[in-house]
Write a protein that holds these residues in place. Structure first.
Motif, PDB file in Angstrom:
ATOM      1  N   ARG A 136      60.682  57.490   5.858  1.00 25.48           N
ATOM      2  CA  ARG A 136      61.302  58.659   4.884  1.00 25.48           C
ATOM      3  C   ARG A 136      60.720  59.957   5.223  1.00 25.48           C
ATOM      4  N   TYR A 137      61.189  60.991   5.597  1.00 27.21           N
ATOM      5  CA  TYR A 137      60.664  62.266   5.939  1.00 27.21           C
ATOM      6  C   TYR A 137      60.039  62.960   4.690  1.00 27.21           C
ATOM      7  N   GLU A 138      58.652  63.286   4.933  1.00 26.92           N
ATOM      8  CA  GLU A 138      58.156  64.066   4.054  1.00 26.92           C
ATOM      9  C   GLU A 138      57.676  65.384   4.056  1.00 26.92           C
ATOM     10  N   GLY A 139      58.395  66.048   5.015  1.00 22.64           N
ATOM     11  CA  GLY A 139      58.167  67.494   5.158  1.00 22.64           C
ATOM     12  C   GLY A 139      57.181  67.784   6.381  1.00 22.64           C
ATOM     13  N   LEU A 140      56.924  69.096   6.572  1.00 21.19           N
ATOM     14  CA  LEU A 140      56.102  69.410   7.730  1.00 21.19           C
ATOM     15  C   LEU A 140      54.731  69.655   7.031  1.00 21.19           C
ATOM     16  N   HIS A 141      53.704  69.243   7.829  1.00 23.38           N
ATOM     17  CA  HIS A 141      52.290  69.429   7.527  1.00 23.38           C
ATOM     18  C   HIS A 141      51.433  69.929   8.689  1.00 23.38           C
ATOM     19  N   ALA A 142      50.442  70.856   8.392  1.00 24.34           N
ATOM     20  CA  ALA A 142      49.595  71.271   9.442  1.00 24.34           C
ATOM     21  C   ALA A 142      48.490  70.368   9.404  1.00 24.34           C
ATOM     22  N   VAL A 143      48.063  69.983  10.744  1.00 25.12           N
ATOM     23  CA  VAL A 143      47.004  69.255  11.169  1.00 25.12           C
ATOM     24  C   VAL A 143      46.240  69.675  11.907  1.00 25.12           C
ATOM     25  N   GLU A 144      44.737  69.850  11.800  1.00 26.33           N
ATOM     26  CA  GLU A 144      43.952  70.426  12.921  1.00 26.33           C
ATOM     27  C   GLU A 144      43.377  69.218  13.534  1.00 26.33           C
ATOM     28  N   SER A 145      43.610  69.547  15.145  1.00 25.17           N
ATOM     29  CA  SER A 145      43.011  68.478  15.961  1.00 25.17           C
ATOM     30  C   SER A 145      42.399  69.003  17.326  1.00 25.17           C
ATOM     31  N   GLY A 146      41.150  68.803  17.353  1.00 24.26           N
ATOM     32  CA  GLY A 146      40.518  69.450  18.735  1.00 24.26           C
ATOM     33  C   GLY A 146      40.256  70.902  18.560  1.00 24.26           C
ATOM     34  N   GLY A 147      40.017  71.564  17.052  1.00 26.35           N
ATOM     35  CA  GLY A 147      40.153  72.863  16.976  1.00 26.35           C
ATOM     36  C   GLY A 147      41.252  73.486  16.902  1.00 26.35           C
ATOM     37  N   VAL A 148      42.503  72.765  17.213  1.00 24.77           N
ATOM     38  CA  VAL A 148      43.745  73.488  17.350  1.00 24.77           C
ATOM     39  C   VAL A 148      44.782  73.024  16.313  1.00 24.77           C
ATOM     40  N   ARG A 149      45.275  74.029  15.394  1.00 21.08           N
ATOM     41  CA  ARG A 149      45.989  73.580  14.120  1.00 21.08           C
ATOM     42  C   ARG A 149      47.550  73.968  14.593  1.00 21.08           C
ATOM     43  N   ARG A 150      48.252  72.422  14.542  1.00 22.54           N
ATOM     44  CA  ARG A 150      49.523  72.634  14.719  1.00 22.54           C
ATOM     45  C   ARG A 150      50.279  71.872  13.625  1.00 22.54           C
ATOM     46  N   ASP A 151      51.645  72.001  13.768  1.00 22.22           N
ATOM     47  CA  ASP A 151      52.816  71.567  12.693  1.00 22.22           C
ATOM     48  C   ASP A 151      52.986  70.219  13.252  1.00 22.22           C
ATOM     49  N   TYR A 152      53.250  69.221  12.182  1.00 23.43           N
ATOM     50  CA  TYR A 152      53.597  67.890  12.468  1.00 23.43           C
ATOM     51  C   TYR A 152      54.680  67.548  11.465  1.00 23.43           C
ATOM     52  N   LEU A 153      55.689  66.324  11.744  1.00 17.42           N
ATOM     53  CA  LEU A 153      56.628  65.851  10.903  1.00 17.42           C
ATOM     54  C   LEU A 153      55.906  64.846  10.330  1.00 17.42           C
ATOM     55  N   ARG A 154      55.805  64.615   8.858  1.00 20.84           N
ATOM     56  CA  ARG A 154      55.153  63.420   8.187  1.00 20.84           C
ATOM     57  C   ARG A 154      56.300  62.336   7.873  1.00 20.84           C
ATOM     58  N   ILE A 155      56.002  61.105   8.300  1.00 24.56           N
ATOM     59  CA  ILE A 155      57.167  60.102   8.159  1.00 24.56           C
ATOM     60  C   ILE A 155      56.365  59.055   7.554  1.00 24.56           C
ATOM     61  N   ALA A 156      56.827  58.765   6.334  1.00 27.45           N
ATOM     62  CA  ALA A 156      56.192  57.563   5.492  1.00 27.45           C
ATOM     63  C   ALA A 156      56.876  56.225   6.072  1.00 27.45           C
ATOM     64  N   TYR A 157      56.213  54.936   5.820  1.00 26.97           N
ATOM     65  CA  TYR A 157      56.808  53.852   6.423  1.00 26.97           C
ATOM     66  C   TYR A 157      56.442  52.845   5.243  1.00 26.97           C
ATOM     67  N   ALA A 158      56.929  51.579   5.264  1.00 32.67           N
ATOM     68  CA  ALA A 158      56.318  50.537   4.467  1.00 32.67           C
ATOM     69  C   ALA A 158      55.123  50.371   4.283  1.00 32.67           C
ATOM     70  N   SER A 159      54.430  49.710   3.306  1.00 31.96           N
ATOM     71  CA  SER A 159      53.083  49.463   3.084  1.00 31.96           C
ATOM     72  C   SER A 159      52.209  50.648   3.211  1.00 31.96           C
TER      73      SER A 159
END
Length: 818
Positions: A475-498
């Motif tokens: 289930r698609y839950e929208g765009l989320h900004a995630v910081e990794s290695g000092g770089v902030r990028r947009d990711y699609l968050r997908i929810a699965y079972a459990s």
């Protein structure tokens, strides 16, 4: 007096004699189109129609700028001498225009090798109404990319021009194709006219804004003295202040026309532009033109009265158009007008004018009566009279020459797109038009400007179910900004079972698709890292293999059957196709050829014809039906609804008029006696073509010699209906039509199990549908309806509550008195 095509010849002859462009004022839009079609036969240069523009008097973005850009193109062509002739309706001539001097001052001429500041040019284009975009694709747009500036000029054939700069010098001027964005040819120079009729130069913005405020304050003072409603007073105040601010900043808006008298204190008439171009002025049927001028003025006055009561306009709006009497006086004052009156009793319309009597009559119709046509030509040749036969295509011209040769007579055959002809008795001339001979004219095909094709499957919204190729359903839950290695990028968050979660970077968007499944059933989410998804995919593969194997076997068996091989096209087939009143698109011609090749082979045809609504699938089907009948076979067209069956029946009856083809109808609309007669005719072979709904699948329907079945809108028939059709037609050619084929049908066609023909080209001159989504506002809806009624159009109002629909009817009636 002279008939319409004869008037066109007179105008063309006088234009050739004087070397001037003819400018004709005609009663209405229909007359303008008819006259332009006749004039086109006599001019190498294009004949332009100056159409009436919809005046924007309220803040409802409900009009297209296409008409405006066409009008500007006509004015520019008229002033430049690029038009063969110009035709304008009375209502169009009534509208006020920008002063000729101001229009000419806005035109910019660019020549290769001259100096021009590209930044200043871009600013000038924006100031004269061009829209700045990333990529120029339509008239009135421009795009700047470094040292290259693309402009698409307004007009019916608005040139797309690419200007290349070397610093401040114009290095090259080229024509380019907006669809491919590729340059086509070099040009020595280009003239760029304005893209809007209503323009406020930067130097005049403060003046116009102040004039709007002063006029508005005077009207508000009057409303206060009269004790008007407080809500009306407040609405007018908001309109005045908002519009004044827009004009001060040079912004374009829908209701700009309500301030036209302040924008152009000394506006021009269409006659001023004609005089500047030294055009040869004609008035067609002056009495009718005068009547239409009065009617257009009355319609506008009624509309302004309604808008004034609602506070959309000020009394100043009554001056947005000229009065009919002023225009007729102006015509009379020029003293150089040629009046064309078909009836002597209608009068010339201008006192003291020279009266020249010219008699004429329309040509007779000879469609389907070639013997009579040949006899008439022979008689006139014997009497020493001149007869010219006009056709609109070289193919039709060749057919006519063969017909003349077979009849042992002679007459000039001209490839001249004159729809209807006339007899000019004074010089013994009979011109017989293409429509007089073939019953229809070929409507010229205008090159369609194709935009970018969009292949995006669907936009995602939070909550939508998606399928990842490796991880399954989530289930698609929208765009989320995630910081990794000092770089902030947009990711699609997908929810699965459990409560598992997967983050996908934007550049990997191609790894997911929107979930499509059974309607009303929510899918079960899969677990990350499990084998469940792989097992589901394997089961699906097995199911697909079995379905494919069964279908291939079924269609392989059908392919082995030998069907009837139809003969090549007959002379009547050619005449039937020539009667089609439009020029076929390339896709239509290709589809027709593919269908005929299938029918002429001994293999049983099973072809899907896929194309959008209105793209010409029915004409392909009609030609196939006629071809079957010409080979002694019966043909049937199966439609899913009574209304569609009736429509096909009436259209096909019209097309086969004059041919010995018996057509039957089986639907609820058909009387019982007609249906019984059709049943007997099908069984005996007397009925050649039947057009029917599901009634045709009944057990009492028997064909004597069925050769072709056409199924329209195949997706609307169920599986049981299709099985009945297969049993009914095991060795009969089948042509299926659909704009939206079901996935199984489409997949079989695309994978080669069934043959497919695609019609992707829209018909020429098809206008795009414009959709506006906005918050409901009674006044905006009312204004949109009034605008449509003012141009003699129709309005359909869709309402979603049957119980309250009568209340809505009463509400609309109150909003549209009279």
């Amino acid at each position: 007096g002279p008939c319409d095509p004869q008037k066109a010849l007179l105008a063309a002859a006088l234009a050739a004699e004087t070397g001037r462009v003819p400018f004709l004022v005609v009663p209405d839009e229909l007359s303008a189109r008819t006259m332009a079609a006749a004039l086109s036969a006599f001019f190498d240069k294009p004949v332009r129609v100056f159409r009436q523009r919809e005046l924007g008097l309220a803040d409802a973005e409900a009009s297209s700028h296409d008409t405006e850009t066409l009008r500007i193109g006509v004015l520019a062509d008229l002033l430049d001498g690029n038009a063969g002739a110009v035709v304008a309706s009375a209502a169009a001539a009534l509208q006020k225009l920008p002063p000729v001097a101001g229009f000419c001052a806005a035109i910019r001429v660019l020549e290769t090798g001259t100096e021009q500041d590209p930044d200043a040019l871009a600013d000038h284009l924006a100031a004269i109404g061009y829209e700045r975009v990333r990529q120029a694709e339509g008239p009135g747009q421009f795009a700047r990319r470094g040292d290259i500036l693309d402009v698409i000029l307004p007009g019916e054939e608005g040139a797309a021009v690419r200007i290349s700069f070397f610093d401040r010098e114009i290095d090259a001027v080229k024509r380019f194709d907006p669809a491919s964005q590729r340059s086509i040819e070099m040009l020595p120079s280009v003239r760029i006219p304005p893209a809007r009729e209503l323009l406020v130069p930067p130097a005049d913005r403060e003046r116009v804004s102040a004039a709007v405020l002063n006029t508005g304050r005077a009207h508000l003072d009057r409303l206060a003295r009269e004790g008007s409603d407080a809500s009306l007073f407040e609405h007018v105040r908001q309109v005045v202040e908002r519009d004044a601010e827009r004009l001060a900043h040079g912004l374009s808006f829908a209701a700009c026309d309500r301030w036209l008298p302040l924008l152009y204190p000394e506006p021009a008439t269409l006659l001023d532009y004609a005089a500047t171009a030294d055009a040869l002025l004609f008035v067609d049927e002056p009495a009718r033109v005068s009547t239409r001028l009065d009617a257009a003025q009355a319609d506008l006055a009624e509309r302004i009265k309604t808008l004034l009561m609602k506070g959309h306009v000020l009394p100043l709006a009554a001056e947005v158009s000229w009065r009919g009497v002023d225009l007729m006086r102006r015509l009379d004052a020029t003293r150089r007008v040629i009046s064309l009156a078909g009836l002597a009793s209608s009068g010339n319309g201008f006192p003291g004018a020279l009266d020249v009597r010219i008699a004429g009559r329309p040509s007779d119709s000879y469609r389907g009566r070639e013997d009579r046509l040949m006899a008439e030509v022979t008689r006139r040749n014997a009497d020493g009279l001149t007869t010219w036969l006009c056709t609109d295509t070289p193919e039709r011209a060749d057919r006519l020459r063969r017909l003349l040769a077979d009849s042992d007579t002679s007459a000039p055959v001209l490839t001249l797109p004159l729809p209807t002809g006339f007899e000019y008795m004074a010089c013994g001339l009979l011109l017989i038009g293409s429509q007089d001979i073939f019953g229809s004219e070929r409507k010229a095909r205008r090159a369609a400007r194709k935009g970018m094709r969009i292949d995006l499957f669907s936009d995602l919204s939070p909550g939508d179910y998606v399928v990842h190729e490796a991880h399954g359903i989530g289930r698609y839950e929208g765009l989320h900004a995630v910081e990794s290695g000092g770089v902030r990028r947009d990711y699609l968050r997908i929810a699965y079972a459990s409560e598992d979660t997967l983050y996908i970077p934007m550049e990997s968007l191609d790894q997911i698709q929107k979930y499509v499944g059974s309607e009303g059933r929510e899918p079960r989410l899969t677990r990350l890292g499990g084998q469940e998804w792989n097992r589901m995919k394997e089961r699906a593969r097995d199911s697909i293999r079995k379905l494919a194997t069964d279908l291939v076997a079924l269609y392989a068996k059908r392919r082995e059957m030998r069907g009837h091989a139809f003969s090549a096209d007959t002379v009547w087939q050619q005449e039937f196709e020539d009667a089609f009143p439009y020029e076929e698109t390339e896709d239509q011609l290709r589809s027709i050829t593919e269908v005929k090749e299938d029918m002429e082979s001994d293999r049983v045809m099973d072809r899907l014809l896929c194309g959008d609504v209105g793209f010409g699938k029915t004409e392909v089907a009609f030609r196939a039906l006629f071809k079957a009948v010409m080979d002694g076979k019966q043909a049937a067209l199966l439609a899913p609804t009574t209304v569609l069956a009736q429509q096909h029946y009436e259209n096909f009856i019209q097309r086969v008029r004059g041919f010995p083809v018996e057509v039957g109808l089986m639907s609820r609309f058909a009387p019982e006696a007609l249906q019984k007669r059709t049943l007997r005719g099908l069984a005996s072979g007397k009925v050649d073509v039947v057009i029917a709904t599901h009634r045709m699948l009944s057990k009492d329907v028997r064909f004597k010699n069925l050769g072709l079945l056409v199924v329209d809108e195949e997706q609307r028939f169920g599986v049981d209906h299709k099985e009945t059709i297969k049993a009914l037609t095991p060795e009969t050619d089948v042509l299926t039509l659909s704009a939206t084929p079901i996935p199984r049908t489409l997949h079989m066609s695309l994978s080669g199990i069934r043959d497919i023909s695609l019609i992707e080209d829209p018909p020429p001159d098809r206008r795009s549908v414009q959709t506006y989504v906005m918050e409901y506002d009674t006044e905006l809806v009312t204004e949109a309806m009034l605008r449509e009624i003012a141009r003699d159009g129709q309005v359909i109002y869709l309402y979603n509550d049957t119980r309250r629909i009568l209340d809505k009817v009463a509400e609309i009636a109150r909003a549209l008195p009279g």
